[in-house]
Design an enzyme around this catalytic site. Structure first.
Site, PDB file in Angstrom:
ATOM      1  N   SER A  98      -5.115   3.222  -3.880  1.00 20.22           N
ATOM      2  CA  SER A  98      -5.082   2.569  -2.578  1.00 20.22           C
ATOM      3  C   SER A  98      -6.299   3.017  -1.771  1.00 20.22           C
ATOM      4  O   SER A  98      -6.727   4.163  -1.856  1.00 20.22           O
ATOM      5  CB  SER A  98      -3.800   2.927  -1.821  1.00 20.22           C
ATOM      6  N   LYS A 154       2.864   3.264  -6.751  1.00 19.21           N
ATOM      7  CA  LYS A 154       1.960   2.333  -6.067  1.00 19.21           C
ATOM      8  C   LYS A 154       2.669   1.017  -5.762  1.00 19.21           C
ATOM      9  O   LYS A 154       2.416   0.392  -4.717  1.00 19.21           O
ATOM     10  CB  LYS A 154       0.725   2.074  -6.939  1.00 19.21           C
ATOM     11  N   GLU A 186       4.068  -1.527   2.456  1.00 19.81           N
ATOM     12  CA  GLU A 186       2.943  -2.141   3.171  1.00 19.81           C
ATOM     13  C   GLU A 186       3.298  -3.561   3.628  1.00 19.81           C
ATOM     14  O   GLU A 186       2.970  -3.965   4.751  1.00 19.81           O
ATOM     15  CB  GLU A 186       1.736  -2.161   2.248  1.00 19.81           C
TER      16      GLU A 186
END
Length: 302
Positions: free
Chosen positions: A121, A173, A180
């Site tokens: 990221s 992730k 997010e």
């Protein structure tokens, strides 16, 4: 430390530049010769082919792949298995499904090769700010790669870590990206409500700046919102279409499989789908139902 970087899209190129700047010897390869030349200008070496790039390294070799997940990645790994040797390491730094990473790790292990999945990221800002790295793989391989991770991270002891066995890096992730989605949706909804409150004539750029300092909702995403509103306060010229690269979908599927309630992430994913329907049958049907049961106003297309 020596390594080969395969795949020189924007993130792969930036990671190569950061590694070279930290003193690592990087051999770069991409099917796009111009992409290779751009990173060579930053100090990397180049290979005319994948085989040449990889075999130019001393054993044990490290190959970091930054290429699209799915079939392109499988084909690249199959090619690598033709000339890698036991003890070599393949790193997948893209956004692969963690189940595929577990499968790939088992495949290359049969050849005595290590597979490390690194959820990465940082996007286009990673070159300056460093990358957050979520690392999955066996401890021996991760230990050998520590100098690389320390150079890519925001600091040697911050922003990266070994989170578990093969597949764990991409799993973490995936969840990161699901979160997010929810954060982005909440910000977007809040600013949309304020934008609609015309009687107050709110300065959204100013509000974003206020929230960036001391507020409980301050974040890097808010920093980016403030930057965007400074450059384009009305967001003119931007089409209301929100893409998704897959991780949000995988997160929702995992939540279902594990019977974990995840309404915020799920709803944010649905809203992304909704944004793409310029001629929404659903919205037209909703308007019709409101008219049918309650006589509510129903606007017709001109």
């Amino acid at each position: 430390m020596e390594l080969c970087m395969v795949g020189l899209g924007r993130m792969g190129a930036n990671m190569t530049e950061r590694l070279v700047g930290a003193g690592h010897q990087v051999v770069a390869y991409d099917r796009d010769a111009q992409a290779v030349e751009r990173v060579v200008a930053k100090g990397s070496a180049k290979g005319a082919s994948l085989r040449e790039a990889v075999t130019s390294l001393r054993s044990p070799r490290v190959v970091w792949l930054m290429i699209p997940s799915g079939d392109p990645l499988d084909k690249a790994i199959d090619e690598l298995l033709g000339f890698l040797q036991p003890g070599d390491i393949i790193i997948d730094g893209g956004n692969s499904n963690y189940k595929d990473s577990i499968r790939r790790a088992a495949l290359v292990k049969e050849k005595g090769i290590h597979f490390v999945d690194v959820g990465t990221s940082g996007g286009i800002w990673g070159l300056q700010e460093g990358y957050a790295l979520m690392v999955g793989g066996d401890a021996e391989a991760v230990q050998r790669l520590t100098p690389i991770f320390e150079s890519l991270a925001p600091a040697p002891d911050k922003g990266w870590g070994h989170v578990g066995p093969p597949g764990a890096g991409h799993f973490v992730k995936m969840i990161h990206n699901g979160i997010e989605y929810g954060l982005m949706q909440a910000y977007a909804e809040g600013f949309a409500i304020m934008e609609r409150k015309q009687e107050f004539a709110l300065n959204l750029e100013r509000i974003a700046e206020i929230w960036r300092h001391g507020s409980v909702v301050r974040s890097w995403l808010l920093d980016l919102i403030a930057k965007a509103l400074t450059e384009n306060p009305t967001l003119s010229g931007i089409k209301p279409y929100v893409g998704d690269s897959g991780e949000g979908r995988w997160t929702v599927v995992e939540a279902v499989d594990l019977a974990v309630s995840a309404p915020v992430i799920t709803s944010s994913l649905m809203e992304r789908f909704r944004s793409r329907d310029e001629n929404s049958y659903m919205d037209r049907l909703l308007a019709m139902m409101r008219y049918q049961f309650g006589g509510h106003a129903m606007e017709k297309e001109k």
